[in-house]
Design a protein around this motif. Structure first.
Motif, PDB file in Angstrom:
ATOM      1  N   GLU A  13     -57.597  14.373  14.399  1.00 15.93           N
ATOM      2  CA  GLU A  13     -56.790  13.536  15.388  1.00 15.93           C
ATOM      3  C   GLU A  13     -57.844  12.361  15.585  1.00 15.93           C
ATOM      4  OE1 GLU A  13     -53.988  12.695  17.873  1.00 15.93           O
ATOM      5  OE2 GLU A  13     -53.891  14.178  16.663  1.00 15.93           O
ATOM      6  N   ILE A  14     -59.054  12.471  15.525  1.00 19.04           N
ATOM      7  CA  ILE A  14     -59.807  11.171  15.996  1.00 19.04           C
ATOM      8  C   ILE A  14     -59.603   9.949  14.879  1.00 19.04           C
ATOM      9  CG2 ILE A  14     -62.514  10.228  15.961  1.00 19.04           C
ATOM     10  CD1 ILE A  14     -63.046  13.019  17.322  1.00 19.04           C
ATOM     11  N   LEU A  15     -59.381  10.404  13.614  1.00 19.82           N
ATOM     12  CA  LEU A  15     -59.123   9.396  12.427  1.00 19.82           C
ATOM     13  C   LEU A  15     -57.796   8.743  12.891  1.00 19.82           C
ATOM     14  CD1 LEU A  15     -60.193  11.179   9.376  1.00 19.82           C
ATOM     15  CD2 LEU A  15     -60.953   8.853   9.946  1.00 19.82           C
ATOM     16  N   ARG A  59     -58.598  10.907  21.900  1.00 19.46           N
ATOM     17  CA  ARG A  59     -58.314   9.607  22.688  1.00 19.46           C
ATOM     18  C   ARG A  59     -59.552   9.149  23.422  1.00 19.46           C
ATOM     19  NH1 ARG A  59     -57.408   8.745  27.738  1.00 19.46           N
ATOM     20  NH2 ARG A  59     -56.784  11.200  28.028  1.00 19.46           N
ATOM     21  N   LYS A  60     -60.343   9.896  24.073  1.00 13.92           N
ATOM     22  CA  LYS A  60     -61.470   9.269  24.903  1.00 13.92           C
ATOM     23  C   LYS A  60     -62.552   9.012  23.911  1.00 13.92           C
ATOM     24  CE  LYS A  60     -61.126  12.338  28.778  1.00 13.92           C
ATOM     25  NZ  LYS A  60     -61.561  13.572  29.601  1.00 13.92           N
ATOM     26  N   VAL A  61     -62.701   9.547  22.640  1.00 10.65           N
ATOM     27  CA  VAL A  61     -63.571   9.205  21.677  1.00 10.65           C
ATOM     28  C   VAL A  61     -63.363   7.848  21.196  1.00 10.65           C
ATOM     29  CG1 VAL A  61     -64.719   9.629  19.502  1.00 10.65           C
ATOM     30  CG2 VAL A  61     -64.560  11.351  20.886  1.00 10.65           C
ATOM     31  N   ALA A  62     -61.952   7.809  20.749  1.00 12.37           N
ATOM     32  CA  ALA A  62     -61.629   6.582  19.988  1.00 12.37           C
ATOM     33  C   ALA A  62     -61.662   5.322  21.077  1.00 12.37           C
ATOM     34  CB  ALA A  62     -60.026   6.717  19.469  1.00 12.37           C
ATOM     35  N   THR A  63     -61.084   5.507  22.201  1.00 12.98           N
ATOM     36  CA  THR A  63     -61.208   4.461  23.084  1.00 12.98           C
ATOM     37  C   THR A  63     -62.671   4.038  23.478  1.00 12.98           C
ATOM     38  OG1 THR A  63     -59.038   5.406  24.367  1.00 12.98           O
ATOM     39  CG2 THR A  63     -60.693   3.822  25.476  1.00 12.98           C
ATOM     40  N   ALA A  64     -63.692   5.026  23.570  1.00 13.10           N
ATOM     41  CA  ALA A  64     -65.078   4.373  23.918  1.00 13.10           C
ATOM     42  C   ALA A  64     -65.540   3.734  22.790  1.00 13.10           C
ATOM     43  CB  ALA A  64     -65.888   5.807  24.404  1.00 13.10           C
ATOM     44  N   VAL A  65     -65.176   3.988  21.544  1.00 13.87           N
ATOM     45  CA  VAL A  65     -65.826   3.541  20.501  1.00 13.87           C
ATOM     46  C   VAL A  65     -65.288   2.234  19.883  1.00 13.87           C
ATOM     47  CG1 VAL A  65     -66.247   3.904  18.025  1.00 13.87           C
ATOM     48  CG2 VAL A  65     -66.853   5.723  19.529  1.00 13.87           C
ATOM     49  N   GLU A 102     -62.400  30.737  14.120  1.00 13.48           N
ATOM     50  CA  GLU A 102     -61.355  29.630  14.214  1.00 13.48           C
ATOM     51  C   GLU A 102     -62.157  28.164  14.959  1.00 13.48           C
ATOM     52  OE1 GLU A 102     -60.946  32.352  18.205  1.00 13.48           O
ATOM     53  OE2 GLU A 102     -61.435  32.553  15.974  1.00 13.48           O
ATOM     54  N   THR A 103     -63.310  28.279  14.877  1.00 15.31           N
ATOM     55  CA  THR A 103     -63.784  26.893  15.129  1.00 15.31           C
ATOM     56  C   THR A 103     -63.791  26.176  14.082  1.00 15.31           C
ATOM     57  OG1 THR A 103     -65.450  28.251  16.529  1.00 15.31           O
ATOM     58  CG2 THR A 103     -65.819  26.061  16.017  1.00 15.31           C
ATOM     59  N   ARG A 104     -63.896  26.668  12.741  1.00 15.14           N
ATOM     60  CA  ARG A 104     -63.700  25.495  11.930  1.00 15.14           C
ATOM     61  C   ARG A 104     -62.210  24.816  11.984  1.00 15.14           C
ATOM     62  NH1 ARG A 104     -66.629  22.684   9.401  1.00 15.14           N
ATOM     63  NH2 ARG A 104     -65.208  21.230  10.106  1.00 15.14           N
ATOM     64  N   VAL A 105     -61.478  25.658  12.199  1.00 13.70           N
ATOM     65  CA  VAL A 105     -60.077  25.054  12.304  1.00 13.70           C
ATOM     66  C   VAL A 105     -59.926  24.111  13.571  1.00 13.70           C
ATOM     67  CG1 VAL A 105     -57.547  25.320  12.770  1.00 13.70           C
ATOM     68  CG2 VAL A 105     -59.002  27.133  11.362  1.00 13.70           C
ATOM     69  N   TYR A 106     -60.581  24.274  14.513  1.00 15.00           N
ATOM     70  CA  TYR A 106     -60.624  23.390  15.557  1.00 15.00           C
ATOM     71  C   TYR A 106     -61.436  22.103  15.279  1.00 15.00           C
ATOM     72  CZ  TYR A 106     -60.057  27.156  18.587  1.00 15.00           C
ATOM     73  OH  TYR A 106     -59.481  28.648  19.460  1.00 15.00           O
ATOM     74  N   ALA A 107     -62.470  22.439  14.544  1.00 15.22           N
ATOM     75  CA  ALA A 107     -63.347  20.978  14.164  1.00 15.22           C
ATOM     76  C   ALA A 107     -62.385  20.117  13.066  1.00 15.22           C
ATOM     77  CB  ALA A 107     -64.685  21.513  13.340  1.00 15.22           C
ATOM     78  N   ASP A 108     -61.733  20.897  12.164  1.00 10.24           N
ATOM     79  CA  ASP A 108     -61.063  19.997  10.945  1.00 10.24           C
ATOM     80  C   ASP A 108     -59.891  19.298  12.004  1.00 10.24           C
ATOM     81  OD1 ASP A 108     -62.649  21.003   9.160  1.00 10.24           O
ATOM     82  OD2 ASP A 108     -61.308  22.547   8.630  1.00 10.24           O
ATOM     83  N   GLY A 109     -59.272  20.081  12.805  1.00  6.40           N
ATOM     84  CA  GLY A 109     -58.197  19.359  13.642  1.00  6.40           C
ATOM     85  C   GLY A 109     -58.524  18.106  14.403  1.00  6.40           C
ATOM     86  N   LEU A 110     -59.749  18.209  15.081  1.00 13.40           N
ATOM     87  CA  LEU A 110     -60.206  17.197  15.806  1.00 13.40           C
ATOM     88  C   LEU A 110     -60.636  16.121  14.951  1.00 13.40           C
ATOM     89  CD1 LEU A 110     -61.094  16.314  18.836  1.00 13.40           C
ATOM     90  CD2 LEU A 110     -63.579  17.143  18.220  1.00 13.40           C
ATOM     91  N   THR A 111     -61.178  15.989  13.744  1.00 11.34           N
ATOM     92  CA  THR A 111     -61.734  15.096  12.956  1.00 11.34           C
ATOM     93  C   THR A 111     -60.479  14.446  12.570  1.00 11.34           C
ATOM     94  OG1 THR A 111     -63.646  16.509  12.148  1.00 11.34           O
ATOM     95  CG2 THR A 111     -62.902  14.465  10.821  1.00 11.34           C
ATOM     96  N   ASP A 153     -54.176  24.078  26.370  1.00 12.06           N
ATOM     97  CA  ASP A 153     -53.862  24.527  25.021  1.00 12.06           C
ATOM     98  C   ASP A 153     -54.920  23.582  24.171  1.00 12.06           C
ATOM     99  OD1 ASP A 153     -51.932  22.294  23.600  1.00 12.06           O
ATOM    100  OD2 ASP A 153     -51.252  22.576  25.569  1.00 12.06           O
ATOM    101  N   LEU A 154     -55.025  23.993  22.879  1.00 14.36           N
ATOM    102  CA  LEU A 154     -56.032  23.542  22.113  1.00 14.36           C
ATOM    103  C   LEU A 154     -55.413  21.974  21.488  1.00 14.36           C
ATOM    104  CD1 LEU A 154     -58.389  23.440  20.276  1.00 14.36           C
ATOM    105  CD2 LEU A 154     -57.078  24.543  18.357  1.00 14.36           C
ATOM    106  N   ILE A 155     -53.985  21.909  21.327  1.00 14.99           N
ATOM    107  CA  ILE A 155     -53.443  20.793  21.074  1.00 14.99           C
ATOM    108  C   ILE A 155     -53.850  19.626  22.024  1.00 14.99           C
ATOM    109  CG2 ILE A 155     -51.344  19.244  20.209  1.00 14.99           C
ATOM    110  CD1 ILE A 155     -52.562  21.234  17.910  1.00 14.99           C
TER     111      ILE A 155
END
Length: 610
Positions: free
Chosen positions: A224-226, A314-320, A213-222, A304-306
């Motif tokens: 959310e960051i966008l 949020r942390k990535v977007a804020t820092a960048v 399921e890590t692929r799902v995690y990675a896709d979901g995170l990408t 939870d994952l969400i």
């Protein structure tokens, strides 16, 4: 491949710098303009390094630092005076930024591990490449407990991440050649990018997990960051359809050539058992330099994952992407930290944030002129109008370069802000400008309603959080205002002077004068007139007469006539009568020519009579 990665990690862990090398690196840091901290933090760094090298690491405690570095008296209590903790956090973050920018080639890495004040030293080897050496050297490690120089211990995740990243990059480079196959010739060609400053593309985060399921995690995170990055209007983020077509590990130079972007955000996700580790990196696509890198760890049994995805994104977007963030600072460096020659709106925006960081009258007029010419060239650019609104307002509230004319600065500020909102109702910068203009037009209720709307649109924007928190405090909601300012300070230490200064006002209003003094000393805003007024009333309340007099004289030199209009100046800032009276009390102690009885004091007296 596994053996080679483990061997390299072990070799790096076995190398420790000599004391002379550490001292040479310390001198390099202290002298470097890339270490973005005030003189007091440099003094802090020298103290902890020299004490460690002298074999006195066990003495490096908050009390010793407070009394020996920050000149606190023997009654200093670290629980009530947070100066050591705040400065340690500021220094820790500044060192991380330094080694990911100007210090990429430095041979020795000095860090301050979280949870302690004892520094850690590591000798950086460059044989494994700049990216790996920078990340390895900045990895969290236990503070030294034995001799003065300690090498970083090996980490459970290190070898596996190294192997996985290498595989992902190799596969990505192979796949990149097929990216354009089967697509129309113009599908990946550079398209004209909209006016709006720096451009960024997010590469899908790599799946390095041991779980399917890590692929799902990675896709979901990408995804959310966008979504989070899209909230920041100062940068242009390429859409998810473009991002999905780029394989993980793709070459940044090739991406720049084909898509015309300046910055690339990439990363990886690894899940094993109940642990999740996410690593993010921001690259300068022109040079391949790692501008920022961070690792996030989470426990899937605790949250939870969400929630985890939302928090990390949020942390990535804020820092960048935030104002004063990584991209903003990189653009300042690229432009030589000077005012750009061209008058395009993005160039003016860069100068605007440099002005906001220092609030100096010297740069105000040039930036105002640049933005006026920018909106003449680009009348539909909402962000430029919003920035211009702030500059018009500063003519009135700070007395910067006022213009004579039939229209007042506040009216011009309101007009520019309303135009910005009409052009782009979802632009946070436009709403922020309207909030501030309404507030100083003595419409605080309407202003705070606009502020709430803006924060709902982008709760990650520290520029907005700091501004909204300030207005809430002035209107009497000091507690919530301080909470927002603390959030802004934690997420954006690069703008700490403004936040610390406003928090000092909050502490003053709570009559916590010791904390107010600590905070105002951290606010490096000596070109900013209100700084000297706040400093003077704080020093006066704690009996530091000489420092109060110096701050008073400097403020009167900068704003000699303001006390002729004391009641009007306080009214436009919407302070409560009791807060105005408290300012007046401190101002009289400092020797300011405050009226014998202010309008606020008269109002309070009338209330008592009834």
């Amino acid at each position: 491949m596994d053996g080679g990665s483990n061997s390299s990690a072990s070799q790096r862990a076995a190398i420790a710098p000599a004391a002379d090398d550490v001292r040479a690196q310390l001198d390099r840091l202290i002298a470097s303009p890339d270490l973005d901290v005030p003189a007091r933090a440099r003094k802090f760094l020298r103290y902890v390094v020299e004490e460690t090298l002298a074999g006195r690491a066990d003495r490096i405690k908050a009390y010793a630092i407070g009394t020996e570095v920050f000149d606190r008296d023997p009654s200093f209590d670290a629980q009530t005076d947070p100066v050591v903790r705040i400065e340690a956090g500021r220094l820790r973050r500044a060192l991380e930024r330094y080694y990911l920018s100007g210090g990429l080639s430095d041979p020795v890495v000095i860090t301050i591990p979280k949870g302690a004040y004892v520094p850690h030293f590591a000798l950086r080897t460059h044989a494994v490449g700049a990216h790996a050496s920078a990340v390895d050297a900045l990895s969290p490690a236990a503070p030294p407990t034995g001799g003065p120089v300690v090498a970083p211990p090996s980490r459970q995740w290190g070898p596996w991440l190294g192997v996985a990243v290498a595989i992902a990059c190799l596969v990505g480079l192979v796949l990149w050649g097929t990216l354009r196959v089967g697509q129309p010739p113009d599908a990946q060609a550079s398209a004209p990018l909209p006016l709006g400053g720096p451009t960024l593309v997010v590469i899908p985060f790599a799946d390095l997990g041991e779980r399917p399921e890590t692929r799902v995690y990675a896709d979901g995170l990408t995804e959310e960051i966008l979504s989070q990055l899209a909230r920041f209007r100062e940068i242009t983020v390429l859409g998810r359809e473009t991002s999905r077509g780029i394989p993980a590990g793709a070459d940044a130079a090739r991406i720049r050539r084909d898509l015309g972007v300046r910055y690339v955000l990439e990363g990886s996700v690894r899940a094993a058992e109940n642990r999740l580790r996410v690593t993010g990196r921001l690259l300068d696509a022109r040079t391949g330099t790692v501008l920022w890198s961070h690792t996030f760890d989470a426990d899937l049994l605790v949250r939870d994952l969400i929630t985890i995805q939302d928090d990390i994104a949020r942390k990535v977007a804020t820092a960048v992407a935030q104002p004063y963030g990584i991209i903003h600072r990189a653009d300042q460096i690229r432009n030589g930290a000077r005012w750009p020659d061209d008058l395009e709106a993005p160039a003016c925006a860069l100068g605007f944030y440099a002005y906001r960081a220092t609030l100096s009258e010297e740069s105000h007029a040039a930036i105002r002129s640049c933005l006026e010419q920018a909106v003449a060239l680009h009348p539909a650019h909402a962000t430029a109008w919003a920035m211009l609104s702030h500059l018009y307002l500063d003519e009135d509230r700070f007395g910067f370069n006022p213009r004579a004319g039939s229209s007042t600065p506040i009216q011009r500020s309101l007009d520019a802000a309303r135009r910005a909102v009409r052009l782009d109702p979802a632009n946070v910068r436009s709403l922020q400008a309207l909030m501030v203009a309404l507030f100083f037009a003595q419409q605080p209720t309407e202003a705070l309603e606009v502020g709430e709307r803006a924060v709902a649109l982008n709760p990650n924007d520290t520029e907005l959080l700091g501004e909204f928190g300030t207005r809430l405090g002035q209107a009497g909601a000091w507690q919530r205002g301080a909470e927002l300012l603390e959030q802004a300070l934690a997420r954006n230490p690069g703008h700490s002077g403004y936040y610390s200064g406003t928090l000092a006002v909050y502490a003053y209003m709570q009559r916590d004068y010791a904390r107010a003094e600590s905070l105002i000393r951290q606010a490096a805003l000596k070109k900013f007139p209100p700084y000297h007024f706040v400093a003077a009333v704080i020093y006066a309340q704690i009996g530091k007469s000489q420092e109060a007099a110096e701050a008073r004289d400097e403020f009167l030199r900068m704003r000699p006539t303001i006390f002729e209009h004391w009641d009007e100046e306080m009214a436009k800032r919407n302070y409560r009568p009791e807060d105005v009276a408290h300012f007046a009390e401190g101002a009289r102690k400092a020797g300011f020519p405050v009226p014998v009885q202010t309008a606020a004091e008269s109002l309070l007296a009338a209330r008592l009579e009834h």
